[in-house]
Scaffold this motif. Structure first.
Motif, PDB file in Angstrom:
ATOM      1  N   UNK A 178     -15.980   2.371  10.131  1.00  8.76           N
ATOM      2  CA  UNK A 178     -15.592   1.271  11.016  1.00  8.76           C
ATOM      3  C   UNK A 178     -16.810   0.718  11.751  1.00  8.76           C
ATOM      4  N   UNK A 216     -16.668  -7.080   3.389  1.00  6.47           N
ATOM      5  CA  UNK A 216     -15.366  -7.746   3.389  1.00  6.47           C
ATOM      6  C   UNK A 216     -14.474  -7.198   2.281  1.00  6.47           C
ATOM      7  N   UNK A 221      -3.899   9.521   6.661  1.00  3.28           N
ATOM      8  CA  UNK A 221      -2.436   9.614   6.694  1.00  3.28           C
ATOM      9  C   UNK A 221      -1.948  10.771   5.837  1.00  3.28           C
ATOM     10  N   UNK A 222      -2.675  10.986   4.721  1.00  7.43           N
ATOM     11  CA  UNK A 222      -2.280  12.094   3.852  1.00  7.43           C
ATOM     12  C   UNK A 222      -2.432  13.418   4.592  1.00  7.43           C
ATOM     13  N   UNK A 256       0.194  13.690   7.109  1.00 11.66           N
ATOM     14  CA  UNK A 256       1.483  14.015   6.503  1.00 11.66           C
ATOM     15  C   UNK A 256       1.535  15.496   6.150  1.00 11.66           C
ATOM     16  N   UNK A 289      -3.599  -4.380   4.893  1.00 12.12           N
ATOM     17  CA  UNK A 289      -4.619  -3.336   4.719  1.00 12.12           C
ATOM     18  C   UNK A 289      -4.410  -2.145   5.654  1.00 12.12           C
ATOM     19  N   UNK A 300      -2.488   1.661   5.949  1.00 11.55           N
ATOM     20  CA  UNK A 300      -2.129   2.675   4.948  1.00 11.55           C
ATOM     21  C   UNK A 300      -0.653   3.057   4.987  1.00 11.55           C
ATOM     22  N   UNK A 301      -0.214   3.637   3.875  1.00 10.17           N
ATOM     23  CA  UNK A 301       1.120   4.227   3.805  1.00 10.17           C
ATOM     24  C   UNK A 301       1.095   5.558   4.541  1.00 10.17           C
ATOM     25  N   UNK A 302       2.229   5.912   5.104  1.00 13.39           N
ATOM     26  CA  UNK A 302       2.299   7.180   5.831  1.00 13.39           C
ATOM     27  C   UNK A 302       3.151   8.181   5.072  1.00 13.39           C
ATOM     28  N   UNK A 303       2.782   9.430   5.243  1.00 13.74           N
ATOM     29  CA  UNK A 303       3.643  10.506   4.745  1.00 13.74           C
ATOM     30  C   UNK A 303       3.386  10.897   3.305  1.00 13.74           C
ATOM     31  N   UNK A 304       2.340  10.323   2.688  1.00 12.59           N
ATOM     32  CA  UNK A 304       2.069  10.705   1.297  1.00 12.59           C
ATOM     33  C   UNK A 304       1.115  11.890   1.310  1.00 12.59           C
ATOM     34  N   UNK A 305       1.631  13.033   0.936  1.00 10.61           N
ATOM     35  CA  UNK A 305       0.814  14.241   1.044  1.00 10.61           C
ATOM     36  C   UNK A 305      -0.008  14.483  -0.207  1.00 10.61           C
ATOM     37  N   UNK A 357      -0.912  12.059  -2.829  1.00 15.68           N
ATOM     38  CA  UNK A 357      -1.488  10.976  -3.639  1.00 15.68           C
ATOM     39  C   UNK A 357      -2.992  11.213  -3.705  1.00 15.68           C
ATOM     40  N   UNK A 406      -2.609   5.438  -6.288  1.00 16.56           N
ATOM     41  CA  UNK A 406      -3.548   5.168  -5.186  1.00 16.56           C
ATOM     42  C   UNK A 406      -3.814   3.666  -5.103  1.00 16.56           C
ATOM     43  N   UNK A 407      -4.062   3.053  -6.261  1.00 14.23           N
ATOM     44  CA  UNK A 407      -4.359   1.627  -6.254  1.00 14.23           C
ATOM     45  C   UNK A 407      -3.171   0.839  -5.693  1.00 14.23           C
ATOM     46  N   UNK A 445      -0.768   1.785  -3.689  1.00 16.22           N
ATOM     47  CA  UNK A 445      -0.462   1.932  -2.263  1.00 16.22           C
ATOM     48  C   UNK A 445      -1.568   1.347  -1.388  1.00 16.22           C
ATOM     49  N   UNK A 446      -2.791   1.309  -1.899  1.00 20.39           N
ATOM     50  CA  UNK A 446      -3.853   0.751  -1.055  1.00 20.39           C
ATOM     51  C   UNK A 446      -3.847  -0.777  -1.096  1.00 20.39           C
ATOM     52  N   UNK A 505      -7.874  -1.389  12.814  1.00 19.68           N
ATOM     53  CA  UNK A 505      -8.414  -1.080  11.491  1.00 19.68           C
ATOM     54  C   UNK A 505      -9.703  -1.842  11.214  1.00 19.68           C
ATOM     55  N   UNK A 542     -11.624  -7.312   5.131  1.00 16.07           N
ATOM     56  CA  UNK A 542     -11.014  -7.863   3.926  1.00 16.07           C
ATOM     57  C   UNK A 542      -9.592  -8.318   4.191  1.00 16.07           C
ATOM     58  N   UNK A 563       8.564  13.132  -1.236  1.00 14.68           N
ATOM     59  CA  UNK A 563       8.889  14.464  -0.770  1.00 14.68           C
ATOM     60  C   UNK A 563      10.259  14.846  -1.315  1.00 14.68           C
TER      61      UNK A 563
END
Lengths: 1039, 420
Positions: free
Chosen positions: A203, A844, A857-858, A861, B15, B17-22, B24, B32-33, B35-36, B69, B73, B338
């Protein structure tokens, strides 16, 4: 159960010691050290539960003072039953003997029942114990005690509790441990820290994005400034370069202008005068040339026309000649076909003659023509041949049948003769067989009689027979004779056989006769026997005669019956055959009659067939006459004749066809010749006789072709002449025009002649070229000046003051260097800008942060997942802990509850309770403040009080459920302080209300303690190898 | 008046992130592609719809991205998308929300055809098409992250010709129990009575039409980012006739769909059968995802003989791995977020609770704890008080804690009966 008496045979230092009248309840036994207290304790244990195994090392109290090892206890159950239990040493605890009070045996089971399932170990550790056992927690951890103390009523769960707690502890610490490194959550915390550090870095890099913008803006500003500077420099350079460029051309322009001012020449000249003059001259020369060529062409054409005269009459006959030419091939073909047809007609004629010759004399064309169609004739011939063949075949078949029947009849007749002969032979055989049967019947009758006589003779056989020729000798000889006769009969004939047989029979008779004479000198019996012998002899003779008649001499009398049967059988067979032969003869006679009739019928049919054949031949001859054919022809010959007639007819037709063809072709030839003659006549030419028309026609065709070519060429020449005349007119007119134009040009230029005109032109052209150079120089100057007019240029250069070309070039070079420096700066800045832009673009487009955030997040989680698991396990653990606490407090086993009561008594409430933690074999005491203490944390005395309380609890509980066992204690209060010892004595007295308690001590003070609370407590003295009730206030060692 | 349509979207959170993916990881690069880039892909769908269908305008009611964040981009992709719409003649109107407040705003410049409302005072802009005024929009942005001002009070319908649609654009929290932070608080009655025809709101991620005529609408977020945001996500198309909204229709944009699938274990005799049922659930998820990739949470429910087996953590882990492998092989993929078990064993817990043995005591203790949240929290204090976890690990809410208690209870049953 209580012990009423004991008798020690030999046990340790005791020998033959008897104690009787032991009371229920408490009994205190006082003795000095080594007086035998422990021995008594060991004796009670040994008798009730058996001697210890020698291998354990436990003291077996071998008798030291003599006597048999062992002894007995007299015990009384709670229900008043009395048993005497005796035990001596031996395997498996020793030899046990249990008897009722009256001495009758009761058995070990009774003792088992009394002991209520208590084991030796349980009794040793809980019921009969000394200070050593008391001081060891281990003595309370045996299965039996532990089962009662630690796990009672906890249910199935208690057994798994420890494992569950262990599992949960592992599961929670696997996930999280304060200050740990390896557990999953601790690891995740580190991962989270790491990924966040990376995120911060990433960042921070992104924060550079804004900084990059500022930097970029600065560069853009500098670039703008440089751009402006470059523009200014560019303008200055352009101006300097223009000045430098203008300098030379401007000087040249000035010089040329001065020169032009000095030139003398006409200012005007006809536009393109010289060119026009040259063009006119050239045109005129060309026109003259053309005129000459035209005149030459006209002469040539006229000459050729004169040459083209000739006879063109053939053109009028062009159509006729064309027809002849076209049909010329057809004419030749017609001639060839006509000749060919004529030749083949002749060939046919010759062939016809040959065919007629083959038919024979008398056959000519008219006769052939008279024979009506050969097809019906052939059909008629075929019909006649079939009729004749059928008639012949029918006749042949009839004759053949008649012959066959005759042959068959002959065979039947021969058979009939044979049958006749056979019948005669059979009749002879029948007579002979009948005779033989009669003879044999007679012989058989004799034999039967002889048999009867033999029987009688056998009855007389008691008396010995005089030696004689045995009767069987003649019989054998006779039989041999018959046999020889029989054997010779079929081969040698009846004569020889009969002779031989007869001779042998005679021998037999002679022998028999000799024998008879020898027997004539016998007795009566001998006589009778002689009679019998005679009769037998007669019989034998008769039998043999009959056999001889039957020609069975050799057979002997024994086989008579068989021979008779055979002869009868043969007679029957001959009869049957005779009957069969008779029938056969009848059959043959019938058949002969039938065949005869059929033969006659066949012969009649043959005659009819011969008539039909004759009729067919008559029909044939009639048909030949009608058909106009020779009468001697057989049907087989007729086809050949008809073939000949057909051949003649074919050749006749052929000849006619070719003759017709020749005639048609001849017409075509004549027509062609006629038209050719007409054509020649039209042309006024003679018609040559014998000339080959095709050749003539070819000549005509060539002539026609040539005449046509002449006509075409003539027409072309005439047309060309007309054109040449027209062109000549045009050329003449053009010449006049060119002359007029030349005159005009000269007048325009003011010249008399073309040469004068050219001289004038040369002077004018020199001046014009100079003026052009002035213009070019001016244009160059103007081009360089870029928009400034010439006067402006002059003013601009004048403004430069005193300067020369070199000075101007030096200035340009200086400006160029300056510009290059600016460009270099710009390039550098642009590169920098590009780099920054690329960097910004990269920032960018980077998904590094996104990926790190996803990773964060992973990890979060995972952390949440592990935390959830940890919470579950931690909570489960907590549930077990709380449940255990409650359980241990609320649901303690009865033993522990009772023990707690005793402990309270011992410690006067200093310890409130006892806890046996679930799932473990340990106990803890509960202080009034709720704190728990493990035994190790207690003083020695308190620990002993705890263990004593647990034993009392157990003993009480055990007693509730069955026979209360006697309790034996050996100085267990020595470590108790006086207060607690008093309390303990109270507890012992309380226990003694339900149990017999034998309390050994070496301390008179202990006795006093008991007496202080229970003055009547019975006290026994142990010592001097005996045990006796003690008297007095203080028990003495020697009562 | 011309009939027209406009699009209303909010809460793009580009941009993020997804939460709770242990699980991936690089083993599944396509997941990965997906979800990102999902938030970008979802936004691209809105832009494509707008370019194709040319609505009169597009309103975006805040939280386009998360300022925290600092995703350049995201800002560039947003700018480019707005520029594409503007190039197609579709203007867009944007307010800042609490996640992308005006202060410390974007590093990029907005293209022409985009109007971003300021934060100090409400602005009003007119939408004119072919010389005809279609709508007047009033909006105000969040100044900073925790916007406590009652922003709706700044919005008043501007005076304009009759028959022109009046739209208010605001990122706010209507009511008090939305499950979202109470930024820019307001009540529905305030909005209904304010004189606008349509309140284009953002902030609450669940799609909701709070009121019709005037319309008060949350379009919901653009792309679900956790299992709490299951189901279709997108924007709404508002059809306008006679200057008033006549209908509001939903249009999905989510590039990856979150969903839940339940599997009842009743009647399933073995883990094998559970495995098959889970595979079926994955297939159902694939069928229900409308042709897009899906992330699914499979919940095992009901009473059955397999409940005891499922109480073992390794059993669930094995099943999860198998289901993930199967789902990842599908096209488009189904990622099993899960596999959770809420099954109950076939034992009668109430009867067990009454028993006087240790297990009964355990169950009674659990029963007591149900009504004692402090005791539950105490059991977990060791973990939650850890300084490194205080921020990241929320203390379970009461109902979650009770659920954990139920699990712990079952675990105890399983452990204590293991050899009993």
């Amino acid at each position: 159960m209580r012990i009423r008496a004991l008798h020690i045979d030999g046990f340790g230092l005791f020998r033959d010691v008897t104690v009787t009248g032991l009371p229920p309840g408490l009994v205190v036994l006082l003795g000095d050290n080594e007086a035998g207290k422990s021995t008594c304790l060991g004796f009670v244990r040994a008798v009730l539960f058996g001697f210890p195994d020698g291998r354990t090392g436990e003291n077996r109290y071998e008798p030291l003072a003599g006597g048999r090892h062992g002894g007995s206890l007299t015990v009384e159950s709670a229900s008043g039953e009395v048993f005497v239990v005796h035990r001596g040493p031996g395997p498996r605890g020793g030899s046990l003997d249990v008897r009722f009070a009256d001495g009758s045996p009761a058995g070990a089971d009774e003792l088992e029942r009394l002991l209520g399932g208590a084991t030796r170990e349980l009794y040793r550790t809980v019921f009969a114990f000394g200070l050593d056992e008391l001081q060891q927690l281990g003595s309370l951890q045996g299965d039996a005690v532990a089962g009662a103390v630690y796990a009672a009523s906890a249910g199935a769960g208690a057994r798994a509790l420890v494992a569950a707690e262990k599992w949960l502890a592992q599961a929670t610490t696997d996930r999280f441990r304060k200050g740990g490194q390896k557990p999953a959550i601790n690891r995740l915390i580190r991962q989270l820290r790491d990924v966040r550090a990376e995120l911060r870095n990433a960042r921070d890099e992104l924060d550079a994005y804004a900084g990059l913008g500022d930097e970029l803006a600065g560069i853009e500003d500098r670039l703008d400034e440089l751009r402006r500077r470059r523009e200014a420099l560019g303008a200055a350079l352009a101006r300097a370069e223009t000045d430098a460029a203008l300098w030379g051309p401007w000087q040249e322009l000035c010089r040329l202008r001065a020169e032009l001012g000095r030139v003398d020449a006409p200012e005007r000249f006809p536009d393109r005068g010289v060119e026009r003059l040259e063009v006119l001259r050239e045109r005129r020369a060309q026109l003259d040339g053309r005129l000459v060529r035209l005149d030459r062409d006209r002469d040539r054409a006229n000459r050729r026309l004169g040459e083209l005269d000739g006879d063109d009459g053939v053109l009028a006959q062009a159509e006729a000649v064309r027809w002849l030419v076209e049909r010329r091939q057809g004419y030749l073909e017609a001639v060839r076909a006509r000749d060919e047809a004529a030749r083949r007609a002749r060939d046919a004629d010759r062939s016809l003659d040959g065919e007629l010759g083959r038919l024979g004399p008398g056959w000519d064309e008219p006769r052939v023509a008279r024979v009506e169609g050969t097809v019906p004739a052939r059909a008629a011939v075929h019909r006649h041949r079939e009729v004749a063949a059928a008639a012949r075949a029918r006749h042949g078949r009839a004759v053949e049948e008649a012959e066959r029947l005759a042959s068959e009849l002959a065979e039947v007749e021969a058979d009939r003769a044979a049958v006749k002969d056979r019948t005669a032979a059979l009749r002879d055989a029948l007579a002979e067989a009948g005779e033989r049967v009669r003879h044999l019947e007679r012989a058989a009758a004799e034999v039967r009689r002889r048999t009867a006589l033999d029987a009688e003779r056998a009855a007389l056989a008691a008396a010995p027979d005089p030696p004689a020729v045995p009767a069987w000798v003649p019989l054998v000889v006779a039989a041999a004779g018959l046999a020889v006769g029989g054997a010779l009969w079929p081969s040698a004939g009846p004569g020889t056989a009969g002779g031989a047989a007869g001779a042998l029979v005679l021998v037999a008779v002679a022998v028999w006769w000799g024998g008879r004479r020898a027997g004539r000198d016998g007795s009566f019996r001998g006589r009778r026997r002689a009679e019998l012998e005679d009769q037998i002899r007669v019989c034998d003779e008769a039998a043999l005669a009959a056999l001889a008649a039957a020609r069975e001499d050799a057979a002997g009398t024994d086989g008579v019956e068989r021979l008779l049967a055979e002869a009868a059988s043969r007679l029957d067979r001959v009869k049957e055959e005779l009957v069969r032969t008779g029938q056969q003869g009848d059959d043959l006679a019938r058949r002969a009659r039938l065949l005869l009739a059929r033969r006659e019928e066949a012969e009649a049919e043959a005659a009819r067939a011969a008539q039909a054949l004759e009729a067919a031949r008559g029909g044939w001859h009639r048909w030949l006459a009608e058909a106009g054919l020779p009468g001697d022809l057989e049907p087989e010959d007729v086809p050949a004749v008809l073939d000949g007639i057909d051949g003649c007819r074919r050749f006749l037709d052929e000849r006619q066809r070719f003759l017709d063809e020749a005639s048609a072709r001849d017409g075509e030839v004549a027509e062609y010749r006629r038209r050719m003659a007409d054509c020649l006549r039209a042309l006024g030419r003679p018609v040559p006789a014998g000339a080959d028309p095709p050749d003539l026609v070819a000549g005509l065709a060539g002539e026609l072709e040539r005449a046509r070519a002449r006509a075409v060429e003539r027409a072309g020449l005439e047309k060309r002449l007309a054109e040449l005349d027209a062109e000549r007119g045009e050329v003449t007119a053009d010449l006049a025009a060119a002359d007029a134009e030349l005159d005009g040009l000269l007048a325009e230029a003011g010249a008399d002649t073309p040469d004068a005109l050219l001289a004038l032109h040369r002077r004018w052209d020199d001046r014009r070229k100079l003026a052009d150079r002035v213009s070019a120089a001016a244009e160059q100057v103007l081009a360089l000046a870029a928009g400034t007019d010439l006067s402006g240029v002059g003013a601009r250069l004048a403004a430069l003051g005193p300067v020369d070309a070199d000075g101007l070039r030096a200035r340009v070079a200086a400006l160029r260097d300056e510009l290059d420096r600016v460009d270099a700066d710009r390039s550098r800045l642009e590169q920098e800008r590009g780099r920054l832009l690329a960097r910004r673009e990269q920032l960018a487009g980077s998904d590094g942060v996104a990926r790190l955030r996803l990773e964060e997040e992973r990890v979060l989680a995972l952390l949440e997942e592990e935390a959830a698991a940890w919470r579950r396990y931690a909570l489960a653990r907590r549930l077990l802990v709380l449940a255990r606490e409650r359980f241990e407090q609320d649901q303690q086993p009865a033993v522990v509850r009772r023990a707690a009561g005793f402990l309270r008594t011992f410690t006067a409430g200093a310890y409130d309770g006892i806890v046996a933690p679930l799932g473990s074999r340990s106990i803890e005491v509960l202080a009034p403040d709720g704190r728990r203490k493990a035994p190790a944390a207690l003083s020695r005395g308190t620990a002993e009080q705890l263990y004593l309380a647990v034993r009392f609890g157990y003993i009480g509980n055990h007693g509730d459920r069955g026979e209360p066992l006697p309790v034996v204690m050996d100085d267990v209060l020595v470590n108790f302080d006086p207060t607690r010892a008093r309390n303990a004595v109270r507890a012992v007295l309380e226990l003694a209300r339900s149990h017999q308690v034998l309390f050994f001590t070496c301390h008179p003070a202990t006795v006093d303690l008991f007496r202080a609370q229970e003055p009547a407590v019975p006290v026994y003295a142990v010592g001097s190898g005996g045990i006796r009730p003690a008297g007095g206030e203080r028990p003495g060692l020697n009562p | 008046m011309t009939a027209f349509t406009f699009f209303h979207a909010a809460d793009l959170h580009l941009d993020t992130p997804f939460r709770g993916l242990t699980a991936v990881a690089d083993a599944h690069p396509e997941v990965v592609r997906a979800v990102t880039t999902a938030t970008f892909d979802a936004f691209d769908r809105l832009v494509a719809d707008a370019v194709r269908e040319r609505p009169a305008f597009v309103v975006i009611a805040g939280d386009v991205f998360d300022s925290a964040e600092r995703s350049v981009r995201a800002q560039l992709r947003f700018r480019d998308g707005l520029a594409r719409m503007a190039a197609a003649g579709v203007p867009s109107y944007v307010v800042h929300g609490n996640h992308d407040p005006a202060e410390g705003g974007p590093a990029v410049a907005w293209p022409a055809g985009v109007h971003v409302f300021g934060w100090e005072d409400a602005e009003a802009v007119s939408v004119v098409r072919d010389g005809e005024p279609l709508a007047v929009l009033a909006g105000v942005s969040h100044r900073r992250r925790a916007e406590s001002r009652r922003l709706h009070r700044k919005l008043a319908p501007p005076a304009g010709p009759r028959g022109v649609l009046r739209v208010a654009v605001l990122h706010c929290n209507v009511g008090s129990d939305t499950g979202h932070e109470p930024y820019a608080p307001c009540e529905l009655a305030d909005l209904v009575g304010a004189g606008f025809d349509y309140w284009a709101l953002g902030h609450v991620h669940e799609r909701a039409v709070l009121h019709e005529d005037p319309w008060v609408v949350y379009p919901g977020n653009f792309q679900g980012r956790s299992i709490r945001e299951a189901g279709p996500r997108g924007y709404v198309r508002v059809s306008v006739a006679g200057g008033r909204p006549v209908s509001v229709a939903f249009s999905a944009t989510d590039a990856v769909r979150w969903m839940r699938q339940a599997v009842d274990v009743a009647g399933l005799p073995t883990i094998d059968a559970v495995d098959r049922a889970v595979a079926d659930a994955v297939d159902r998820a694939a069928a229900a995802a409308d042709g897009r990739p899906a992330i699914v949470r499979v919940e095992l429910r009901g009473r059955g003989p397999v409940a005891a087996d499922l109480a073992r953590p390794e059993a669930l882990a094995d099943l999860t791995e198998r289901a993930r492998d199967a789902g990842a092989a599908l096209e488009p993929f189904v990622w099993v977020e899960r596999l959770v078990s809420a099954c109950r064993p076939e034992v009668d817990l109430d009867a067990r609770r009454r028993a006087l043995d240790l297990l009964g005591q355990v169950l009674r203790v659990a029963q007591d704890l149900r009504s004692d949240p402090d005791a539950l929290a105490a059991a977990w204090a060791e973990l939650h008080d850890h300084p490194a976890l205080r921020r990241d690990l929320a203390v379970p809410r009461r109902e979650d804690a009770v659920a954990v208690l139920a699990e712990a209870e079952l675990l105890c049953v399983e452990l204590l009966e293991r050899d009993g």
